[in-house]
Design an enzyme around this catalytic site. Structure first.
Site, PDB file in Angstrom:
ATOM      1  N   ARG A 283       0.770  -1.145   0.040  1.00 45.61           N
ATOM      2  CA  ARG A 283       0.015  -0.017  -0.078  1.00 45.61           C
ATOM      3  C   ARG A 283       0.916   1.122   0.063  1.00 45.61           C
ATOM      4  NH1 ARG A 283      -1.231   2.595   4.495  1.00 45.61           N
ATOM      5  NH2 ARG A 283      -1.502   0.493   5.855  1.00 45.61           N
ATOM      6  N   HIS A 287      -3.247   4.421   4.798  1.00 43.66           N
ATOM      7  CA  HIS A 287      -4.408   3.637   4.951  1.00 43.66           C
ATOM      8  C   HIS A 287      -5.601   4.196   4.670  1.00 43.66           C
ATOM      9  CE1 HIS A 287      -7.066   0.423   6.686  1.00 43.66           C
ATOM     10  NE2 HIS A 287      -7.715   1.498   7.477  1.00 43.66           N
ATOM     11  N   TYR A 296       4.579   4.691  11.340  1.00 45.80           N
ATOM     12  CA  TYR A 296       4.944   3.450  11.488  1.00 45.80           C
ATOM     13  C   TYR A 296       5.635   2.702  10.127  1.00 45.80           C
ATOM     14  CZ  TYR A 296       0.390   2.929   8.628  1.00 45.80           C
ATOM     15  OH  TYR A 296      -0.516   3.355   7.600  1.00 45.80           O
TER      16      TYR A 296
END
Length: 395
Positions: A283, A287, A296
């Site tokens: 990805r 998100h 992260y």
């Protein structure tokens, strides 16, 4: 010592009595029903582009795949822009995952069903759904945004993995009726940690349902990396525990994705049962627009995956083989821009909403409570209309 010795003896068999012999070989029901070896995935993700297997590529199919990938990337960019403009409440991007989305839609026949997750609007669009209808749910205008039966696309599933048992149920029912139907269910790596995933896999294998599970392993369940979700060698290995084949595929290689998904669909249609496919992808974007991915993961990781971009992989292969030229590349871009313009126009138009739609398409036959609530709302709306009319014409 005597007390200790007595306590150590199995209950019901004192030391002075002879213990029964060890039980004989377990009955047949205990034995494995299938050989595990053919079910195991390859040690490395299966690839076609950049390998000798690319010699057998179908030029027309690959040019179509390229056009769809370019269109899918533009769709992602336009949907993200609409979110920033406030036209969408949220958008889960699939930039970097377009090969998984496009291949999933392309391998299905008209009578087959697609069961998408919330991130799979691109797969729905690639199957023929109007892009505006695909995004209506994310704008908050309607229950689903489209008629699932029209294109045989189940509602976009926001709860993780709940669409998987539905896919198995539909596929099993179709087989019982003798219908030539395959269900393809899409889920992310995070969804494999849900109970619905395990229940669906087990029922599908026991019933030998004609269903294909496509797991898009994009590295993170929001911010949780795969290593903190499972200790399995790969997600594809989980298939073996349920008695179905597991395939590990390069999810950015659309040729490999199309080939493996096509094989799984053919197998399911022929009565061979379910298959689980893990597509290793990434990805590229956050998100959703509400996520800060920099908390992260690092930029170096993202940049490394950009070098494995699904569009670039296919474009390099096709141009090197003389199957795609500048005119073909430009034609794909032009078609994508036409789609984006239509999407902008559709999403910029103010929706005409009917509050009574809240009570439609919930049950085939409304419950008594719903009928009462609908009547109350109808009365409130009528009263509001009457008040507005009186204010306009006090006489």
């Amino acid at each position: 010592m005597a007390a200790i010795r007595r306590l150590s003896e199995p209950q019901g068999f004192p030391a002075h009595r002879t213990r029964p012999p060890h039980r004989s070989t377990p009955p047949p029901a205990w034995r494995p029903r299938t050989d595990a070896a053919p079910l195991l995935p390859d040690p490395e993700p299966y690839r076609v582009l950049g390998t000798p297997a690319a010699d057998r590529l179908d030029p027309e199919l690959m040019r179509r795949c390229y056009a769809e990938l370019v269109r899918g990337r533009r769709y992602n960019a336009q949907a993200t822009a609409l979110t920033r403009q406030g036209r969408l409440a949220v958008y889960p991007s699939t930039v970097g995952q377009e090969a998984c989305e496009i291949a999933a839609a392309m391998v299905l026949e008209e009578q087959d069903w697609l069961f998408p997750s919330y991130r799979d609007t691109l797969a729905a669009v690639a199957r023929g759904l109007d892009p505006v209808e695909a995004l209506t749910l994310l704008r908050g205008d309607w229950h689903t945004g489209y008629d699932p039966r029209e294109r045989r696309i189940a509602p976009l599933s926001t709860p993780l993995a709940t669409q998987l048992p539905h896919a198995v149920g539909l596929a099993h029912a179709a087989r019982l009726r003798g219908d030539d139907v395959v269900a393809l269910a899409m889920v992310g790596d995070g969804g494999t940690s849900e109970g619905d995933f395990h229940e669906a896999m087990n029922f599908a294998a026991v019933w030998q349902a004609p269903v294909v599970f496509l797991v898009q392993n994009n590295g993170f369940a929001i911010s949780v990396p795969l290593a903190k979700q499972t200790a399995a060698p790969t997600l594809a290995h989980k298939a073996v525990g349920y008695g179905m084949p597991g395939r590990l595929v390069d999810g950015n290689d659309i040729a490999a994705m199309h080939e493996v998904l096509s094989e799984a669909v053919r197998r399911a249609r022929a009565g061979g049962g379910p298959t689980m496919i893990e597509a290793v992808t990434y990805r590229i974007e956050a998100h959703t627009n509400a996520d800060d991915a920099t908390r992260y993961r690092g930029d170096a990781e993202v940049e490394a995956w950009k070098a494995h971009d699904p569009i670039q992989l296919l474009e390099r292969e096709l141009t090197a083989r003389g199957l795609l030229d500048e005119a073909g590349i430009q034609a794909a871009k032009d078609a994508a821009e036409e789609m984006a313009a239509a999407l902008r126009d559709g999403m910029n138009a103010e929706p005409v909403l009917d509050p009574m739609d809240l009570f439609e398409n919930v049950y085939a036959q409304q419950t008594g409570r719903l009928r009462e609530q609908a009547a109350m709302l109808r009365a409130e709306l009528d009263a509001a209309e009457q008040d507005a009319a009186e204010e306009e014409d006090p006489s």
